[in-house]
Every structure is written in C-alpha cells, then in structure tokens.
Write a protein that holds these residues in place. Structure first.
Motif, short mmCIF file in Angstrom:
data_model
loop_
_atom_site.label_atom_id
_atom_site.label_comp_id
_atom_site.label_asym_id
_atom_site.label_seq_id
_atom_site.Cartn_x
_atom_site.Cartn_y
_atom_site.Cartn_z
N GLY B 13 0.82 -1.21 0.00
CA GLY B 13 0.00 0.00 0.00
C GLY B 13 0.85 1.25 0.00
N SER B 14 1.86 1.27 0.87
CA SER B 14 2.65 2.50 0.93
C SER B 14 3.49 2.64 -0.32
CB SER B 14 3.51 2.55 2.19
OG SER B 14 3.97 1.30 2.54
N ALA B 15 3.80 1.51 -0.97
CA ALA B 15 4.52 1.63 -2.24
C ALA B 15 3.69 2.42 -3.23
CB ALA B 15 4.83 0.23 -2.78
N VAL B 16 2.40 2.09 -3.29
CA VAL B 16 1.52 2.80 -4.22
C VAL B 16 1.40 4.27 -3.82
CG1 VAL B 16 -0.80 2.92 -5.14
CG2 VAL B 16 0.27 0.70 -4.73
N ILE B 17 1.22 4.50 -2.52
CA ILE B 17 1.10 5.89 -2.06
C ILE B 17 2.37 6.66 -2.40
CG2 ILE B 17 0.83 7.38 -0.05
CD1 ILE B 17 -0.75 5.13 1.23
N PHE B 32 8.27 10.03 2.92
CA PHE B 32 7.25 9.03 3.21
C PHE B 32 7.86 7.63 3.19
CE2 PHE B 32 4.08 6.00 1.71
CZ PHE B 32 3.15 6.12 2.72
N THR B 33 8.75 7.39 2.22
CA THR B 33 9.40 6.08 2.13
C THR B 33 10.21 5.80 3.38
OG1 THR B 33 9.60 6.52 -0.20
CG2 THR B 33 10.83 4.65 0.66
N ILE B 34 10.91 6.84 3.86
CA ILE B 34 11.69 6.64 5.08
C ILE B 34 10.79 6.18 6.20
CG2 ILE B 34 13.10 7.77 6.84
CD1 ILE B 34 14.10 9.68 4.74
N PHE B 35 9.65 6.86 6.36
CA PHE B 35 8.78 6.51 7.48
C PHE B 35 8.18 5.13 7.30
CE2 PHE B 35 8.89 11.08 8.43
CZ PHE B 35 9.28 10.95 9.75
N ALA B 36 7.82 4.80 6.05
CA ALA B 36 7.24 3.47 5.82
C ALA B 36 8.27 2.40 6.18
CB ALA B 36 6.83 3.34 4.36
N THR B 37 9.51 2.58 5.71
CA THR B 37 10.54 1.59 6.00
C THR B 37 10.80 1.52 7.50
OG1 THR B 37 11.53 2.65 4.10
CG2 THR B 37 12.66 0.74 4.97
N MET B 38 10.82 2.69 8.11
CA MET B 38 11.10 2.73 9.54
C MET B 38 10.01 1.98 10.30
SD MET B 38 11.76 6.03 11.90
CE MET B 38 12.92 6.80 10.82
N PHE B 39 8.77 2.19 9.88
CA PHE B 39 7.66 1.50 10.54
C PHE B 39 7.83 -0.01 10.46
CE2 PHE B 39 3.46 -0.42 10.28
CZ PHE B 39 2.98 -0.07 11.52
N VAL B 40 8.17 -0.47 9.27
CA VAL B 40 8.32 -1.92 9.09
C VAL B 40 9.47 -2.43 9.94
CG1 VAL B 40 8.94 -3.69 7.43
CG2 VAL B 40 7.31 -1.92 6.82
N PHE B 41 10.58 -1.69 9.91
CA PHE B 41 11.76 -2.13 10.66
C PHE B 41 11.44 -2.20 12.15
CE2 PHE B 41 15.51 -1.00 13.16
CZ PHE B 41 16.30 -2.09 12.87
N VAL B 42 10.78 -1.14 12.63
CA VAL B 42 10.49 -1.10 14.07
C VAL B 42 9.54 -2.22 14.45
CG1 VAL B 42 9.37 0.25 15.87
CG2 VAL B 42 11.01 1.32 14.34
N SER B 43 8.53 -2.48 13.61
CA SER B 43 7.61 -3.58 13.95
C SER B 43 8.37 -4.89 14.01
CB SER B 43 6.51 -3.72 12.90
OG SER B 43 6.11 -2.49 12.44
N TYR B 102 10.77 4.92 -8.39
CA TYR B 102 11.90 4.45 -7.59
C TYR B 102 11.45 3.97 -6.22
CZ TYR B 102 16.68 4.18 -5.95
OH TYR B 102 17.86 3.72 -5.47
N ASN B 103 10.71 4.84 -5.51
CA ASN B 103 10.27 4.47 -4.16
C ASN B 103 9.30 3.29 -4.19
OD1 ASN B 103 11.74 6.29 -2.64
ND2 ASN B 103 10.31 7.94 -3.12
N LEU B 104 8.48 3.26 -5.24
CA LEU B 104 7.54 2.16 -5.38
C LEU B 104 8.28 0.83 -5.44
CD1 LEU B 104 4.46 1.36 -6.60
CD2 LEU B 104 5.83 1.13 -8.64
N LEU B 105 9.26 0.77 -6.33
CA LEU B 105 9.99 -0.49 -6.50
C LEU B 105 10.78 -0.83 -5.25
CD1 LEU B 105 11.20 0.15 -10.13
CD2 LEU B 105 9.60 -1.60 -9.40
N PHE B 106 11.32 0.22 -4.63
CA PHE B 106 12.12 0.02 -3.42
C PHE B 106 11.28 -0.65 -2.33
CE2 PHE B 106 13.86 1.75 0.57
CZ PHE B 106 15.19 1.42 0.43
N LEU B 107 10.09 -0.12 -2.11
CA LEU B 107 9.24 -0.68 -1.06
C LEU B 107 8.72 -2.06 -1.44
CD1 LEU B 107 7.33 2.50 0.08
CD2 LEU B 107 9.04 1.22 1.34
N LEU B 108 8.44 -2.25 -2.74
CA LEU B 108 7.96 -3.57 -3.16
C LEU B 108 9.04 -4.61 -2.95
CD1 LEU B 108 5.88 -3.07 -6.41
CD2 LEU B 108 5.12 -3.74 -4.13
N SER B 109 10.29 -4.25 -3.24
CA SER B 109 11.33 -5.26 -3.07
C SER B 109 11.50 -5.59 -1.60
CB SER B 109 12.65 -4.78 -3.68
OG SER B 109 13.14 -3.68 -2.98
N LEU B 110 11.29 -4.60 -0.73
CA LEU B 110 11.35 -4.91 0.71
C LEU B 110 10.24 -5.88 1.09
CD1 LEU B 110 12.62 -4.52 3.42
CD2 LEU B 110 11.25 -2.50 3.77
N ALA B 111 9.05 -5.65 0.50
CA ALA B 111 7.96 -6.58 0.76
C ALA B 111 8.34 -7.97 0.32
CB ALA B 111 6.71 -6.11 0.03
#
Ligand code: SF4
Lengths: 191, 608, 301
Positions: B13-17, B32-43, B102-111
């Motif tokens: 979802g955040s990738a799309v956003i 936004f990407t930083i925060f999304a990644t941070m959220f995932v990392f912290v969880s 760029y951010n989309l693909l970055f977050l998708l690859s993390l997923a």
C-alpha cells in the motif's frame, strides 16, 4: 643556624624551559642527521667521512633522505642561482632547530667561481650558515672537525642560525629576491 | 503491527502511495518512504526478536507464514539496510530518469524480502524471490546502464530456474511444498541433485566465483543509494539458500578422510576460496571505487561459503556473524562512496583526491567500514573472520586456508586504495566548493559507524541470537560467549578487552603527542619534492595504477580471464536478448503468460 | 584489571627499551662488520628523544591522528605480548590472531597518515609496504596454522608451554620447513634486506616516512621499535620454544634479531615484484608441504 634540609626552589616557566632546552641540546648534538645537498665537487669528501675511514656514525651522525627528517643542511660547494632557489626551498622545509654547514671556499666567497655570472658568492646573504669549513676542497679531517665544531656550538648555545633567519627574515628575503628575482610564471619550466 | 500479512500489505500500500507522492514531489515521497521503512523495521525489531510476530493469514488466502530465527536474522539485517539507505533517497532521486517509480519499486522489493524469509512454502518462496528480482531489476537501470540490468537479470534467472527445478524435484519426492518438511524429506541421489541446484541458485545470488560477472556490473552501475542494498542486503539471499543446501540438505556423499568433511561441502568451500582469491585480485586492480567494493563483496561471499561448508558450530556462527558484519561494513562503505559521488559526480578514483578535507565525517564512516571489512579489530569483521579461521584451522583445510589468509591480507590492499586515492592525498582544485553531506544523510552514517563498532566490541547479544539459530537448524554445539568474549576451539577472544587496550594505547600515544612541541602547520602542497617546484596538485597525487608492480604480475592472466568472461558475457547477453524478446515486450500479459507456461511445463515435467 | 593494564604497559615499555638497546648494539655490530667503530649502544635512544624534542610540521588533522592511531595500535599489541610463560598481561587472551590483526591497525594508521601528507612517495611506499605484507603474511599464516593445529591452542603462552613440555621439540626443529619459512617471513616483517623495498631511501626517499620530522617521526621510530619487538618475540614464542624465564627470553631475542640483521647486511634489495614472486614460490610451497606433513600425516619431529 641555617637548615641543611633541601628546599626545592620553584623554577619559573622560563627557567624550566631553559632546562628542557639544555636537555634537548644534549640529544640534538649527539644525533645530527645530514641532508646532503651535494652541489659541488666538495661532495667527494663525504664518502670517506661516512665509511670506515672516519666513520661519522660514531658521533651519532648519518645521512637522511629528506629535509623534514634532517637536522643539518650540508651545502657542499658552489651554488648556482638555479640551485640556490631550491636550496632555500629545502631549508624552509626543514624541522627546527636546523643547522647549516657549508663546505669549501665557494660558499664563503665564491672560491674559484667568484666571477661567474651564474654562481652566488656568499651563501650567508641568503640563509644563515652555522659552520663554514674552508678549503678547496677541505680534507676529510677538516670536514669532521667542522661537525665537531657545530656540536660545540650547540652545546654553548651559539648555533642560532635558524633563530636569526626568523628574526631577520625580511632581510634574507630581500637578498633572495634581489638575486633570484620574482617568479612570475608558476609552472615547472620557469623556475 | 505484529502481523506479517499486514506488514506486507502495508508495504504494498505504501509503495503505491509513495508512487503518487513522489510524482507530486520527490522529496515528500522519499520522506514518506523513510517513514514506511522505519515503521516496518520497528515492527519487525519489536516483535521479531522473540518470535512474537503474528503469522496468521486472513486476507491473503494462498499464503502461509511461519517464523524462524534464521529467517529473522536475515530479515532484520536487510530491513535495517533498507531503512538506512532510504535516508539517502531525498538527495538522489531527482537525478534518475524514472524517479516516480523508484520508491515504489524500493518498497515492493522490501515486501518481497519479508515474504521470502517468512514463508514456509516453496512456491511462495519462489514467488517472493521473483518479486525481489523483478523489482530490483528495474531499479538498477536507473543508474543508466541497461547492460548491468540485463546481466543481473540473466544471472538471477539462472539462479531462480535452478531453484525452481530444485523445488519441483523436492515436490516430486516428498509430495509437499512445505520448506522444512521438504528439505528434511529428501535423501540419497535426489538430495545430491537438489543440493547442486540449490547451490547454483546460491552462487548466482551471492555473486561468487563462476557466476560473479553480474556483480561488479550491477553494483558499479546501480544508482548510488541502491548499491549498499545490493551488496549489503540482496546478495545475502544467496547465503540463505546456501544455508538451506549446505546445512539442511547436507547430502551424504563421499567423505574426505583427512579433514573429515563431505566432498560436496569441500567443493563448495573450494569454490568459495576461488571466489576469495579472484575477488581480491580483481578488486586490487579496479579503478572504480564502487566496482572495487563489488569485487570485495564477491570475495566476502567466498568467506561466507567457506564458513557454511566447514560444518562446525564456530564456522556456522562465524558465517552468520560475517553476514551481519559485512552487511554493515559494505553498506557503510558504499554509502560513503555514494555521498562522495553525490558531491563530485564521479566514483573513479583517478579523478578524485583529498575529499577528507571537505567530507571528514564521510571519511570516518568509510574508515570504520573498511576496518571492519578488512577484519581488523575492534570491528565486527574481526570476530567473524576469527571464528572462520578457527574452523579452517580445526578442519586442517590447508589449501582453503591459503585462500582465506590471502583474501584477508589482500583486503588490506584493496580497501586502502579508495582511502588513499579518493579521500587522502592532494586536495583537487575542482572540488574546492564541495561540502559535507547533509544532515539527513549523516544520520544513517553515524548509526552504521556505531553498529560496526558495537558488533566488534560486544558480541554477546549477537552470538546469543546465533546460538538460537544453531539450536533451531543444526546439531552443532552452541558458541560460548560472555558479554565481551567469544570462545572457540583454540582459545578465547576478548573483543571488549582488545577495544579497551586499543583505547589505552591511543591514550598513551596521545599523551606523548600532546606533551611535545606543537607542530608548524603547512599546506599540502608544501611537501618534499626533491626541491622541485610543483604547482599542479594532480601531479603530486598518486592514484592511477596504485598497485602497478603487483598488477603487472597477473595482468596477462586477468586479460585472459577477461576475454573468457567477455565471451561468456556475450553469450549471457544473447540469453538476455532472448529474455528481453520474450519477457520485456510492452504487453504485461505476455510476460505473465510466459511465466505461467514455464511453471506449468515444469510441473508437467516433474510430474511425469 | 588495572593491574593487568599496568603490567601490559610495563611490557610495552620494556619491549621498547629492549629493542632500542638491541637495535643500537646491532648498529655497533654492523659497524664492526664494516670495519667501523659504530655508534654508542644507546644511540637509538638519543635519536628518538632528539626527534621528539624538535619542532616538526603537520599536514592537517589526519596526519597527526594517523600517527597517534598507529602508535596506539602498536602499543596495544605489545601490551598483549607475553614475555615468558608467566609474564603476560592478559592470560589466555594472548591470541595469535590479535598480534597479526591488531598490528594491522597500527600499520593502517601509519599508512593513513603517510597518504594524508599528500606526498606521492609516501603513497608509493605504503603501496610497497602493503604489497610486501601480502607476500610474507600468507606463508607465515600457513605455518602458524600448522603450529596452532599441532599444539591445539592459539594462545601464545599455551604454545610456549606446549614446546616446553618434555618430549616436545621447539617448533623450529619439530617443523623444520616451517621454521625456514618462519625465518624468511620474519625478515619480510622486519623489513630487512632483501625485503626492505618499501623504505628505499635513495629511490623513494624513505617511502612512508618521507614527510615526517620532529615528534611525528619520533613517534614513528618508537612505533618501529615496538613493532620489531612484537615480531621478534612472536618468532621466539612460536618457533623457539618461548621462554621459561626472562633471561632465556633475552638471549633468544638477542640471537634472533642479531642473526636476522647479519643476514640482512650481506644482501642486496629485491624489486617489489621479486619479493612477491619469491614468497609465493618457495616459502609458500614449503609452508604448504609442511602443513600437509604435519597435519595429515602427523609427522612432527
Ligand atoms: S671549494 Fe673548491 S672543491 Fe669545493 S666546490 Fe668550490 S671549487 Fe669545488
């Protein structure tokens, strides 16, 4: 009656510095490293001074590779204007205290090159010289004697050429510029 | 959020956003990407360490997850690297042609990564692997080299096809796609076959010796902020597959008596050692700082293989520790180079010099990273290499030891080269205006510096976690560790003590330094030149052909190697062209059909 | 802990004093060899203190920081070094690999500082030093591997104790090929001729040290003395059975250093690629053969 107990007298800063300086002088005069600036024919006297004939290592002396490491700038013979510029550059790169020993009559008064258009006559117009070893060329005993003289001067705090250079910097600089001229173009081929 | 499924959906979802936000403004999208990644990392960090993540599935019906210590070890490292790198995005994105995605693909690859390490189903593993490969394949050409992307894709494809065949062979024999059951269920010749297939996949992903060509190409040409991910995180997928093959499958084959090790493992260790030697030699020769680090990754991949094939508790722990230490070190080094590249626009060492005077903090980050990379105390790389050495000596693997030691000393050579040529030396006039990296980029730099030291001084927590992995996956004895010490076969290493004594030594040296007369400050150009006047600082900067006498000795051979690889690369390119024709047509439907056809065919073949 | 650290500092200091005196004596021996008087035996002390008393130059913070880091790393390494079986600062933590790799911190610091001076000769010298290191380190580590495998410990005191137990020979006798490799590697480590390519005063103006003068050079001299102490002691402990008391250590130390120095003085200098070729030819081969014999066949004299 006066107490015989030892009471230490507190030294002032200047006095402590002087004490340290004297201790330093002991080390400095017993470990003189040479930077041989072999500009002239007098340089031929140095190999016997270093090797088994006279062995300068027993005085703690030895050759060094760069001006940064050396204590003595050894000018051995005549100096053309081209080499003088480099000699001054080298001298200014040395660590302090630094001493200059000049071999032969050429740096004293020009020697047999006194009327040459390309050779300077008096080295101490440009940089301070602590010890001259006269002769054309001076024999090796004389060279060794010159080094011992320098040690003696250091011991009696008379080897002050490097201080003089600071004090009379403008005078030395003016002399250097008169002889060498200002350099306008800064690249490898014009200096 | 403690549910893996939600985490995955959140990332998608955040990738799309982030795509739309980046479209609006790349800075906002990146934040936004930083925060999304941070959220995932912290969880992950908050729940994962004690295996408290929720693995139930409610929204994604075909998926199933389970959590293992091994998987978490990889996930947390990779997610951390992703987080660190995302701090670089705001400053780099504008340079890239397709910055919106760029951010989309970055977050998708993390997923994809989170999925790959948490799934317990082979086909899903393959699916997530493909997801990672496809997303990153589109990230790499943003560095403007399509060739790099094609070769990356070609080799990854080799790996995934091998993986897929292996999976189907397992399925044919066991009848299930469950990972644990599948790996445990095979034996005899089948297990050897699967072992080979899995190892091909591992070697391809890890970028080790026979399959390493993509590594310098992809690392060298990838966008600057993506190289740390590629080297620090993504190649570690190969290590994961390698562990599955070497430790879990561990086929029974002929055993080499002298060193008491199965032939299969020995061959892998040998490939690893070849990888160490070639990686080191090529890195010494390389002029591009990023490619140099890429070759160093190749040689470190070799270490990881050697460690896992030594089949011994210390080696296994050493290998895992090395994965962590190298991820931190290479991320640190690549990020430092990225910061330099941002300021100067080049990563070629012969064009750079004296950056330390402009970017001292970046320099420190690079310094600490390479100390760890070269395995020098008091950094993490020392502990891992020490453990690997113990295992190699214990087994008496002499020939492999030659490579291991060669790589370890050789690493001093190649890591020093960027230090000397790029950061130290003369200060170039063309970079007079350059400034230190902005604060947002320095945050991850500092964190990674701290962690590099932490891993080298206090090994306790990490070893404890590794012991969990050992208990979960192997029958090896756990590694004994106290807060500061690690004990192995041949003695105890006190990492904390080393750091303390190093501090004492530096303190003594500092006292000597400060007591003596103050030095006279001189310019860099006022340097000994045999009394020559040099006014061009480029002439006083020694950086081209740094190790010329050494390079000369194997220049011919490396030429020969290069020719061979060129021929191979040509072939690979042809494969790549074919792949491009088949898969990269404009129509997405064609691609999907092809993937389906392949899968169906394979199922058919295996079923028959 | 404090006591241990003080013992460690004491060992480092002792190592410095020992090597500086023995270095001076060796200068005298070499002088006699060349039919000269040679300097006083304490000449090296005078040299170092003189350098410390001079006012040198600095090329910026990395130039100073590198020197401090280098000397600090070397002092730290020396603090771990055992003198005899009993005199050791940190029992059971005197791991062999510490000496190899903590020494590298010092070398890295020095290399950093030298390159930071901006002089190309310094970088060339560093390049040569690192290349030489790549040459001698691998055969040496293979022999060390054999020793660790045979004596079943990587702690230097344990290796000494192993050699001193009745029935075990010194490793230079037990592993003769390895001992030969050890001597050659030691010469490489000490930078003795024919492997002193990275100093080469007449060719690259003393290499890494080209820009140093004053206290920085003095600190590098201290660094050099301590690192020689570490390397020679390492050889004594690994190959010559270590020492059960300090006098034996002194005798062995003096013998090793003098012999190596004498060999060095009748040699010329190799080119850098000759150094690499040399070490990867015979020493490496001998080391591997030795390792095979000792580990796989179990033939240890
Ligand atoms: S003094 Fe005589 S020997 Fe010396 S340089 Fe001059 S001419 Fe030559």
């Amino acid at each position: 009656m006066k107490s015989t107990k030892f009471t230490p007298v507190p030294l002032t800063k200047a006095e402590t510095d002087k004490k340290w300086w004297e201790i330093g002088d002991f080390f400095r005069r017993n470990s003189l490293w040479l930077l041989m600036y072999c500009t002239g024919c007098c340089a031929i006297e140095l190999p016997p001074a270093m090797t088994s004939a006279y062995d300068m290592e027993r005085l703690g002396m030895g050759p060094m590779a760069t001006p940064r490491q050396a204590d003595i700038l050894l000018v051995s013979g005549y100096l053309s204007l081209k080499t003088l510029r480099r000699l001054i550059y080298t001298y200014e790169q040395m660590s302090e205290p630094r001493y200059v020993v000049a071999l032969g009559s050429c740096p004293i008064n020009g020697g047999i090159y006194h009327d040459s258009h390309a050779v300077i006559n008096q080295l101490d117009q440009y940089i301070p010289v602590d010890v001259y070893v006269a002769g054309c060329m001076p024999n090796t005993e004389a060279v060794m004697n010159g080094f011992v003289d320098l040690m003696d001067q250091i011991k009696h705090k008379r080897a002050n050429g490097w201080k003089k250079y600071h004090e009379n910097y403008s005078w030395y600089k003016a002399n250097q510029i008169t002889s060498l001229g200002e350099v306008d173009v800064h690249d490898e081929f014009h200096e | 959020m403690a549910n893996i499924e939600y985490l995955l959906l959140f990332l998608v979802g955040s990738a799309v956003i982030s795509y739309f936000l980046t479209r609006l403004n790349s800075f906002i999208g990146s934040i936004f990407t930083i925060f999304a990644t941070m959220f995932v990392f912290v969880s992950l960090a908050a729940y994962g360490f004690n295996m408290n993540l929720d693995t139930t599935v409610s929204l994604l019906p075909w998926f199933s997850f389970s959590q293992t210590y091994l998987g978490f070890f990889f996930v947390i490292i990779i997610a951390f690297i992703y987080l660190m790198v995302s701090f670089f995005h705001p400053y780099f994105l504008d340079k890239y042609p397709y910055k919106n995605s760029y951010n989309l693909l970055f977050l998708l690859s993390l997923a994809g990564i989170i999925g790959a390490f948490y799934t317990d189903h082979f086909l899903q593993l393959f699916f997530f692997f493909e997801m990672i490969i496809w997303t990153t394949m589109f990230l790499i050409p943003q560095g403007k080299s399509r060739e790099a992307a094609v070769s990356y894709f070609g080799f990854s494809l080799t790996g995934s096809v091998a993986l897929l065949i292996g999976i189907f062979v397992i399925y044919q024999n066991v009848g299930r796609f469950d990972i644990q059951a599948g790996l445990a269920g095979i034996s005899g010749t089948t297990s050897v076959f699967v072992f080979v297939l899995f190892m091909i996949a591992a070697l391809a992903k890890l970028g080790t010796f026979p399959l390493h060509i993509w590594l310098p190409l992809a690392h060298g040409n990838a966008p600057h902020p993506f190289s740390p991910v590629l080297s620090g995180a993504l190649v570690k997928l190969g290590a994961f597959i390698g562990i599955l093959a070497l430790i879990k499958i561990n086929p029974i084959g002929p055993v080499i008596g002298a060193i008491d090790l199965a032939l299969g493992q020995y061959i892998i260790a040998f490939i690893g050692s070849l990888s160490i030697v070639f990686g080191t030699l090529m890195a010494i020769k390389e002029d591009d700082a990023k490619k140099l680090l890429a070759y160093s990754s190749m040689s470190h991949g070799g270490y990881i293989l050697v460690a896992f094939s030594a089949l011994n508790g210390f080696a296994f722990a050493g290998g895992l520790y090395h994965i962590l230490a190298h991820a931190l070190a290479s991320a640190g080094a690549f990020m430092a180079i990225a910061a330099v590249a941002r300021a100067t626009g080049t990563t070629k060492m012969k064009e750079l010099g004296g950056m330390i005077h402009k970017m001292p903090i970046t320099y420190l980050a690079y310094l600490i990273a390479i100390i760890s990379m070269a395995g020098i105390p008091p950094m993490g790389g020392f502990i891992s290499k020490w453990l690997i050495f113990q295992a190699v000596i214990d087994r008496g693997m002499i020939l492999i030891a030659v490579a291991v030691f060669f790589g370890s000393v050789g690493s001093f050579l190649y890591v020093f080269r960027p230090l000397a040529a790029l950061f130290l030396g003369q200060e170039f006039r063309e970079y007079k205006h350059v400034k230190e990296a902005p604060l947002l980029m320095l945050i991850p730099t500092f964190i990674i510096m701290g962690l590099n030291i932490y891993t080298g001084v206090i090994p306790k927590q990490i070893i404890d976690f590794i012991n969990n992995i050992i208990g979960e996956n192997t029958a090896f004895a756990p590694v004994v560790a106290t807060t500061f010490t690690v004990t192995a076969t041949y003695g105890t290493l006190n990492a904390g003590l080393i750091a303390l004594i190093f501090g004492v030594g530096v303190a003594i040296a500092f006292i000597i330094f400060i007591l003596m007369k103050k030095s006279r400050k001189v310019e860099l150009m006022d340097t000994y030149t045999a009394a020559n006047f040099v006014h061009d600082e480029h002439l006083l900067h020694y950086s081209v052909d740094f190790y010329a006498p050494l390079e000369r000795m194997y220049e011919k051979q490396s030429h020969w190697m290069k020719k061979f690889y060129d021929a191979l690369a040509h072939k690979v390119k042809e494969v790549g062209k074919l792949a491009k024709y088949l898969f990269m047509s404009n129509n997405i439907g064609v691609t999907l059909i092809w993937i389906l056809v392949i899968i169906v065919l394979l199922i058919g073949v295996v079923a028959l | 802990m404090i006591v241990n650290i003080l013992v460690g500092i004491g060992i480092a200091l002792f190592g410095f004093a020992l090597q500086t005196s023995i270095g001076g004596i060796n200068r005298k021996i070499v002088g006699r060899l060349q039919k000269r008087h040679g300097p006083r035996w304490y000449q090296e002390f005078i040299d170092i203190f003189k350098l410390l008393s001079k006012r040198g130059i600095s090329h910026g913070w990395i130039y100073d920081f590198g020197v401090i880091m280098a000397l600090g790393g070397i002092i730290a390494t020396a603090m771990f070094m055992p003198l005899t079986v009993d005199i050791v600062a940190f029992k059971q933590f005197d791991n062999f690999f510490i000496f190899v790799y903590l020494l590298a911190v010092g070398m890295l610091g020095m290399a950093m500082s030298a390159s930071g001076s901006g002089n190309p000769w310094a970088s060339i010298g560093v390049m040569r030093a690192l290349t030489t290191m790549l040459a001698y380190e691998v055969p040496f580590l293979i022999v060390a591997l054999t020793i660790i495998n045979v004596s079943d410990s990587s702690s230097l005191t344990a290796i000494q104790a192993f050699q001193q137990t009745a029935g075990n020979n010194w490793f230079i006798i037990a592993l003769p090929l390895g001992g030969l490799v050890g001597v050659l590697s030691l010469m490489g480590m000490l930078g003795k001729k024919p492997f002193e390519t990275y100093i080469a005063p007449a060719e690259i103006a003393s290499g890494p040290m080209v820009e140093y003068g004053g206290k920085q050079l003095g600190m590098l001299f201290i660094l050099h003395e301590i690192s020689v102490f570490i390397e020679v002691s390492l050889f004594v402990h690994l190959f010559l059975g270590g020492a059960s008391n300090i006098f034996i250590f002194l005798i062995k130390y003096f013998t090793v250093y003098t012999v190596v120095n004498l060999i060095s003085n009748v040699n010329g200098r190799f080119k850098i690629d000759q150094v690499v070729k040399f070490f990867y030819k015979w020493p490496l081969l001998l080391a591997i053969i030795q390792a095979f014999i000792a580990i796989y066949l179990g033939w240890v004299i």
